[in-house]
Design a protein around this motif. Structure first.
Motif, PDB file in Angstrom:
ATOM      1  N   GLU A  56      -4.078  32.475 -21.029  1.00 34.74           N
ATOM      2  CA  GLU A  56      -3.928  33.703 -20.249  1.00 34.74           C
ATOM      3  C   GLU A  56      -3.838  34.879 -21.202  1.00 34.74           C
ATOM      4  O   GLU A  56      -3.542  34.724 -22.378  1.00 34.74           O
ATOM      5  CB  GLU A  56      -2.714  33.638 -19.317  1.00 34.74           C
ATOM      6  CG  GLU A  56      -1.384  33.461 -19.984  1.00 34.74           C
ATOM      7  CD  GLU A  56      -0.245  33.278 -18.982  1.00 34.74           C
ATOM      8  OE1 GLU A  56      -0.279  33.887 -17.900  1.00 34.74           O
ATOM      9  OE2 GLU A  56       0.680  32.529 -19.294  1.00 34.74           O
ATOM     10  N   SER A  57      -4.103  36.064 -20.673  1.00 37.30           N
ATOM     11  CA  SER A  57      -4.080  37.266 -21.502  1.00 37.30           C
ATOM     12  C   SER A  57      -2.640  37.613 -21.886  1.00 37.30           C
ATOM     13  O   SER A  57      -1.688  37.164 -21.235  1.00 37.30           O
ATOM     14  CB  SER A  57      -4.691  38.437 -20.729  1.00 37.30           C
ATOM     15  OG  SER A  57      -3.813  38.822 -19.678  1.00 37.30           O
ATOM     16  N   PRO A  58      -2.458  38.422 -22.926  1.00 34.70           N
ATOM     17  CA  PRO A  58      -1.096  38.842 -23.290  1.00 34.70           C
ATOM     18  C   PRO A  58      -0.380  39.544 -22.132  1.00 34.70           C
ATOM     19  O   PRO A  58       0.805  39.315 -21.903  1.00 34.70           O
ATOM     20  CB  PRO A  58      -1.302  39.797 -24.466  1.00 34.70           C
ATOM     21  CG  PRO A  58      -2.643  39.501 -25.002  1.00 34.70           C
ATOM     22  CD  PRO A  58      -3.448  38.948 -23.863  1.00 34.70           C
ATOM     23  N   TYR A  59      -1.092  40.392 -21.396  1.00 35.82           N
ATOM     24  CA  TYR A  59      -0.477  41.094 -20.264  1.00 35.82           C
ATOM     25  C   TYR A  59      -0.030  40.109 -19.191  1.00 35.82           C
ATOM     26  O   TYR A  59       1.070  40.208 -18.645  1.00 35.82           O
ATOM     27  CB  TYR A  59      -1.446  42.126 -19.675  1.00 35.82           C
ATOM     28  CG  TYR A  59      -0.890  42.806 -18.455  1.00 35.82           C
ATOM     29  CD1 TYR A  59       0.073  43.804 -18.582  1.00 35.82           C
ATOM     30  CD2 TYR A  59      -1.281  42.431 -17.179  1.00 35.82           C
ATOM     31  CE1 TYR A  59       0.620  44.423 -17.456  1.00 35.82           C
ATOM     32  CE2 TYR A  59      -0.751  43.037 -16.052  1.00 35.82           C
ATOM     33  CZ  TYR A  59       0.199  44.031 -16.201  1.00 35.82           C
ATOM     34  OH  TYR A  59       0.739  44.627 -15.092  1.00 35.82           O
ATOM     35  N   SER A  60      -0.878  39.138 -18.893  1.00 32.01           N
ATOM     36  CA  SER A  60      -0.545  38.139 -17.888  1.00 32.01           C
ATOM     37  C   SER A  60       0.670  37.320 -18.335  1.00 32.01           C
ATOM     38  O   SER A  60       1.569  37.032 -17.539  1.00 32.01           O
ATOM     39  CB  SER A  60      -1.749  37.228 -17.648  1.00 32.01           C
ATOM     40  OG  SER A  60      -1.488  36.323 -16.619  1.00 32.01           O
ATOM     41  N   TYR A  61       0.717  36.960 -19.605  1.00 28.70           N
ATOM     42  CA  TYR A  61       1.859  36.214 -20.149  1.00 28.70           C
ATOM     43  C   TYR A  61       3.130  37.054 -20.038  1.00 28.70           C
ATOM     44  O   TYR A  61       4.182  36.551 -19.634  1.00 28.70           O
ATOM     45  CB  TYR A  61       1.586  35.818 -21.602  1.00 28.70           C
ATOM     46  CG  TYR A  61       2.671  34.968 -22.205  1.00 28.70           C
ATOM     47  CD1 TYR A  61       2.697  33.590 -21.986  1.00 28.70           C
ATOM     48  CD2 TYR A  61       3.671  35.530 -22.978  1.00 28.70           C
ATOM     49  CE1 TYR A  61       3.702  32.803 -22.526  1.00 28.70           C
ATOM     50  CE2 TYR A  61       4.682  34.751 -23.521  1.00 28.70           C
ATOM     51  CZ  TYR A  61       4.681  33.383 -23.296  1.00 28.70           C
ATOM     52  OH  TYR A  61       5.696  32.608 -23.830  1.00 28.70           O
ATOM     53  N   LEU A  62       3.048  38.332 -20.371  1.00 24.15           N
ATOM     54  CA  LEU A  62       4.195  39.237 -20.271  1.00 24.15           C
ATOM     55  C   LEU A  62       4.687  39.303 -18.828  1.00 24.15           C
ATOM     56  O   LEU A  62       5.896  39.198 -18.565  1.00 24.15           O
ATOM     57  CB  LEU A  62       3.813  40.637 -20.769  1.00 24.15           C
ATOM     58  CG  LEU A  62       4.822  41.762 -20.520  1.00 24.15           C
ATOM     59  CD1 LEU A  62       6.143  41.493 -21.237  1.00 24.15           C
ATOM     60  CD2 LEU A  62       4.222  43.096 -20.952  1.00 24.15           C
ATOM     61  N   MET A  63       3.779  39.471 -17.892  1.00 23.08           N
ATOM     62  CA  MET A  63       4.187  39.562 -16.489  1.00 23.08           C
ATOM     63  C   MET A  63       4.792  38.245 -15.998  1.00 23.08           C
ATOM     64  O   MET A  63       5.754  38.249 -15.229  1.00 23.08           O
ATOM     65  CB  MET A  63       3.013  39.983 -15.611  1.00 23.08           C
ATOM     66  CG  MET A  63       2.613  41.443 -15.796  1.00 23.08           C
ATOM     67  SD  MET A  63       3.983  42.605 -15.529  1.00 23.08           S
ATOM     68  CE  MET A  63       4.261  42.420 -13.783  1.00 23.08           C
ATOM     69  N   THR A  64       4.283  37.123 -16.463  1.00 22.75           N
ATOM     70  CA  THR A  64       4.860  35.836 -16.092  1.00 22.75           C
ATOM     71  C   THR A  64       6.294  35.737 -16.604  1.00 22.75           C
ATOM     72  O   THR A  64       7.189  35.292 -15.889  1.00 22.75           O
ATOM     73  CB  THR A  64       4.008  34.672 -16.632  1.00 22.75           C
ATOM     74  OG1 THR A  64       2.698  34.770 -16.082  1.00 22.75           O
ATOM     75  CG2 THR A  64       4.608  33.325 -16.267  1.00 22.75           C
ATOM     76  N   ARG A  65       6.537  36.163 -17.828  1.00 21.11           N
ATOM     77  CA  ARG A  65       7.906  36.168 -18.385  1.00 21.11           C
ATOM     78  C   ARG A  65       8.819  37.067 -17.550  1.00 21.11           C
ATOM     79  O   ARG A  65       9.955  36.722 -17.266  1.00 21.11           O
ATOM     80  CB  ARG A  65       7.930  36.675 -19.830  1.00 21.11           C
ATOM     81  CG  ARG A  65       7.423  35.776 -20.854  1.00 21.11           C
ATOM     82  CD  ARG A  65       8.158  34.425 -20.918  1.00 21.11           C
ATOM     83  NE  ARG A  65       7.171  33.382 -21.033  1.00 21.11           N
ATOM     84  CZ  ARG A  65       6.763  32.587 -20.048  1.00 21.11           C
ATOM     85  NH1 ARG A  65       7.280  32.630 -18.874  1.00 21.11           N
ATOM     86  NH2 ARG A  65       5.833  31.697 -20.239  1.00 21.11           N
TER      87      ARG A  65
END
Length: 145
Positions: A56-65
């Motif tokens: 997943e993209s960094p943004y998607s990973y950030l939002m998941t966190r």
């Protein structure tokens, strides 16, 4: 070892640092440009490499966190949805609610009402594992037997 292998190992080390930074600073204002600068990469290169490494993209990973942490705060029950939104680093209640619903399957207000007592008495390490957000479109349908 070839130059390509050494470069790949170096990139993976930087990607791990980016992921660790997101895990640590999820509530701070982070964007792909800032993460890329810290990794000495362009934003496009970071996004491509991160997605290749982690799916997943960094943004998607950030939002998941952020959503994962929001779920824990909502289960606790002492903060309202708006307070949780800002506590996890989101700047827009609308974006937060949309992303939360996409990952969890219900809006944050509904989750807050229904999840409060669901995990009472369950060890935190188990709660974290079973309550991890999964994108609805990525979830496998339940088989009916």
């Amino acid at each position: 070892m070839t130059g390509v292998s050494e470069q790949r190992l170096s990139d993976l080390a930087w990607l791990r640092r980016v992921r660790d930074r997101i895990d640590r600073e999820y509530a701070q204002p982070l964007d792909v440009e800032a993460l890329a600068r810290g990794a000495h990469m362009s934003a496009g290169h970071l996004s491509r490499q991160f997605k290749a490494a982690y799916g997943e993209s960094p943004y998607s990973y950030l939002m998941t966190r952020r959503i994962e942490r929001a779920m824990a705060l909502l289960r606790r029950g002492d903060l309202n949805v708006t307070e949780v939104c800002f506590a996890v680093g989101c700047q827009s209640l609308g974006t937060f609610s949309t992303r939360f619903t996409e990952l969890v399957g219900v809006p944050p207000s509904v989750y807050r009402k229904t999840a409060r007592g669901d995990m009472a008495g369950v060890p935190p390490c188990v709660v974290k594992q079973v309550s991890r957000p999964v994108r609805i479109r990525e979830a496998k349908p339940l088989s009916r037997t």
